[in-house]
Design a protein around this motif. Structure first.
Motif, PDB file in Angstrom:
ATOM      1  N   MET A  34       0.804  -1.199   0.107  1.00  0.00           N
ATOM      2  CA  MET A  34       0.090   0.011   0.050  1.00  0.00           C
ATOM      3  C   MET A  34       0.971   1.159  -0.033  1.00  0.00           C
ATOM      4  O   MET A  34       1.873   1.206   0.863  1.00  0.00           O
ATOM      5  CB  MET A  34      -0.937   0.044   1.135  1.00  0.00           C
ATOM      6  CG  MET A  34      -1.827  -1.322   1.392  1.00  0.00           C
ATOM      7  SD  MET A  34      -2.894  -1.321   2.828  1.00  0.00           S
ATOM      8  CE  MET A  34      -4.248  -0.339   2.240  1.00  0.00           C
ATOM      9  N   GLY A  35       0.776   2.211  -0.906  1.00  0.00           N
ATOM     10  CA  GLY A  35       1.528   3.192  -1.008  1.00  0.00           C
ATOM     11  C   GLY A  35       0.757   4.457  -1.183  1.00  0.00           C
ATOM     12  O   GLY A  35      -0.240   4.682  -1.623  1.00  0.00           O
ATOM     13  N   TRP A  36       1.877   5.734  -1.174  1.00  0.00           N
ATOM     14  CA  TRP A  36       1.107   6.992  -1.560  1.00  0.00           C
ATOM     15  C   TRP A  36       2.118   7.771  -2.591  1.00  0.00           C
ATOM     16  O   TRP A  36       3.336   7.531  -2.291  1.00  0.00           O
ATOM     17  CB  TRP A  36       1.133   7.756  -0.412  1.00  0.00           C
ATOM     18  CG  TRP A  36      -0.039   7.605   0.402  1.00  0.00           C
ATOM     19  CD1 TRP A  36       0.050   6.749   1.802  1.00  0.00           C
ATOM     20  CD2 TRP A  36      -1.334   7.951   0.594  1.00  0.00           C
ATOM     21  NE1 TRP A  36      -1.189   6.704   2.298  1.00  0.00           N
ATOM     22  CE2 TRP A  36      -1.970   7.475   1.537  1.00  0.00           C
ATOM     23  CE3 TRP A  36      -2.030   9.012  -0.301  1.00  0.00           C
ATOM     24  CZ2 TRP A  36      -3.444   7.677   1.933  1.00  0.00           C
ATOM     25  CZ3 TRP A  36      -3.420   9.051   0.007  1.00  0.00           C
ATOM     26  CH2 TRP A  36      -4.060   8.506   1.086  1.00  0.00           C
ATOM     27  N   ALA A  49       5.654   7.269  -0.137  1.00  0.00           N
ATOM     28  CA  ALA A  49       5.989   6.237   0.905  1.00  0.00           C
ATOM     29  C   ALA A  49       5.283   4.783   0.489  1.00  0.00           C
ATOM     30  O   ALA A  49       4.082   5.012  -0.143  1.00  0.00           O
ATOM     31  CB  ALA A  49       5.583   6.803   2.229  1.00  0.00           C
ATOM     32  N   ASP A  50       5.731   3.805   0.849  1.00  0.00           N
ATOM     33  CA  ASP A  50       4.865   2.753   0.825  1.00  0.00           C
ATOM     34  C   ASP A  50       5.128   1.683   1.935  1.00  0.00           C
ATOM     35  O   ASP A  50       6.179   1.883   2.570  1.00  0.00           O
ATOM     36  CB  ASP A  50       5.028   2.043  -0.462  1.00  0.00           C
ATOM     37  CG  ASP A  50       6.425   1.391  -0.928  1.00  0.00           C
ATOM     38  OD1 ASP A  50       6.624   1.539  -1.990  1.00  0.00           O
ATOM     39  OD2 ASP A  50       7.167   1.488   0.119  1.00  0.00           O
ATOM     40  N   ILE A  51       4.318   0.773   2.267  1.00  0.00           N
ATOM     41  CA  ILE A  51       4.313  -0.160   3.312  1.00  0.00           C
ATOM     42  C   ILE A  51       3.827  -1.461   2.794  1.00  0.00           C
ATOM     43  O   ILE A  51       2.988  -1.782   2.207  1.00  0.00           O
ATOM     44  CB  ILE A  51       3.369   0.444   4.496  1.00  0.00           C
ATOM     45  CG1 ILE A  51       3.678  -0.299   5.590  1.00  0.00           C
ATOM     46  CG2 ILE A  51       2.196   0.563   4.317  1.00  0.00           C
ATOM     47  CD1 ILE A  51       3.258   0.105   6.936  1.00  0.00           C
ATOM     48  N   ILE A  69       3.903   6.498   7.534  1.00  0.00           N
ATOM     49  CA  ILE A  69       2.959   5.761   6.696  1.00  0.00           C
ATOM     50  C   ILE A  69       2.617   4.282   7.522  1.00  0.00           C
ATOM     51  O   ILE A  69       3.339   3.916   8.219  1.00  0.00           O
ATOM     52  CB  ILE A  69       3.301   5.109   5.340  1.00  0.00           C
ATOM     53  CG1 ILE A  69       2.326   4.683   4.594  1.00  0.00           C
ATOM     54  CG2 ILE A  69       4.724   4.254   5.438  1.00  0.00           C
ATOM     55  CD1 ILE A  69       2.655   4.395   3.179  1.00  0.00           C
ATOM     56  N   SER A  70       1.331   4.110   7.748  1.00  0.00           N
ATOM     57  CA  SER A  70       0.799   3.120   8.600  1.00  0.00           C
ATOM     58  C   SER A  70      -0.255   2.466   7.935  1.00  0.00           C
ATOM     59  O   SER A  70      -0.937   3.188   6.958  1.00  0.00           O
ATOM     60  CB  SER A  70       0.385   3.565  10.109  1.00  0.00           C
ATOM     61  OG  SER A  70      -0.479   4.607   9.972  1.00  0.00           O
ATOM     62  N   ARG A  71      -0.914   1.253   8.364  1.00  0.00           N
ATOM     63  CA  ARG A  71      -1.820   0.638   7.726  1.00  0.00           C
ATOM     64  C   ARG A  71      -2.692  -0.399   8.574  1.00  0.00           C
ATOM     65  O   ARG A  71      -2.057  -0.672   9.865  1.00  0.00           O
ATOM     66  CB  ARG A  71      -1.239  -0.316   6.599  1.00  0.00           C
ATOM     67  CG  ARG A  71      -0.340  -1.602   6.867  1.00  0.00           C
ATOM     68  CD  ARG A  71       0.310  -2.309   5.634  1.00  0.00           C
ATOM     69  NE  ARG A  71      -0.862  -3.139   5.173  1.00  0.00           N
ATOM     70  CZ  ARG A  71      -0.511  -3.670   4.085  1.00  0.00           C
ATOM     71  NH1 ARG A  71       0.480  -3.293   3.026  1.00  0.00           N
ATOM     72  NH2 ARG A  71      -1.334  -4.445   3.322  1.00  0.00           N
ATOM     73  N   ASP A  72      -3.767  -0.610   8.577  1.00  0.00           N
ATOM     74  CA  ASP A  72      -4.686  -1.465   9.175  1.00  0.00           C
ATOM     75  C   ASP A  72      -5.028  -2.445   8.323  1.00  0.00           C
ATOM     76  O   ASP A  72      -5.909  -2.330   7.487  1.00  0.00           O
ATOM     77  CB  ASP A  72      -5.883  -0.555  10.071  1.00  0.00           C
ATOM     78  CG  ASP A  72      -6.604  -1.708  10.564  1.00  0.00           C
ATOM     79  OD1 ASP A  72      -6.714  -2.896  10.626  1.00  0.00           O
ATOM     80  OD2 ASP A  72      -7.030  -1.095  11.659  1.00  0.00           O
TER      81      ASP A  72
END
Length: 121
Positions: A34-36, A49-51, A69-72
């Protein structure tokens, strides 16, 4: 089909903060990266950024130390926390998500609709 809904853009003074979010819904079996990304008129879209699924992050040099950057994974959502914003951060920000719609099938990349971030000096 997969839908991405972005939110959180806006106008902010230099030195301020914004938080972008991107939520994915639809035919999703699994999500990988997942990225921006961001784009200004006349320039190519660039990675911000990506994660990964496991939480490994990657940042553009220009935002290191200022953005996180963070994710759920349970909510299929990714966030971009932007601090110490600079006028050169002004751009349209897009989320991009790599999705596996069904087990054994191909991966697809989906893009959000974009959200404007404007930083005034």
């Amino acid at each position: 089909q997969v839908q991405l809904v972005e939110s959180g853009g806006g106008l902010v003074q230099a030195g301020g903060s914004l938080r972008l979010s991107c939520a994915a819904s639809g035919s999703i079996f699994s999500i990988n990266i997942m990225g921006w990304y961001r784009q200004v008129p006349g320039k190519q879209r660039e990675l911000v950024a990506d994660i990964s699924t496991g939480g490994r992050t990657n940042f553009a040099d220009s935002v290191k130390g200022r953005f996180t950057i963070s994710r759920d994974n349970a909510k299929n959502t990714v966030w971009l926390q932007m601090n110490s914003l600079k006028p050169e951060d002004t751009a349209v920000y897009y989320c991009k998500i790599s999705v596996l719609p069904a087990v054994g099938g191909p991966w697809y990349d989906y893009w959000g609709q974009g959200t404007q971030v404007t930083v005034n000096s």
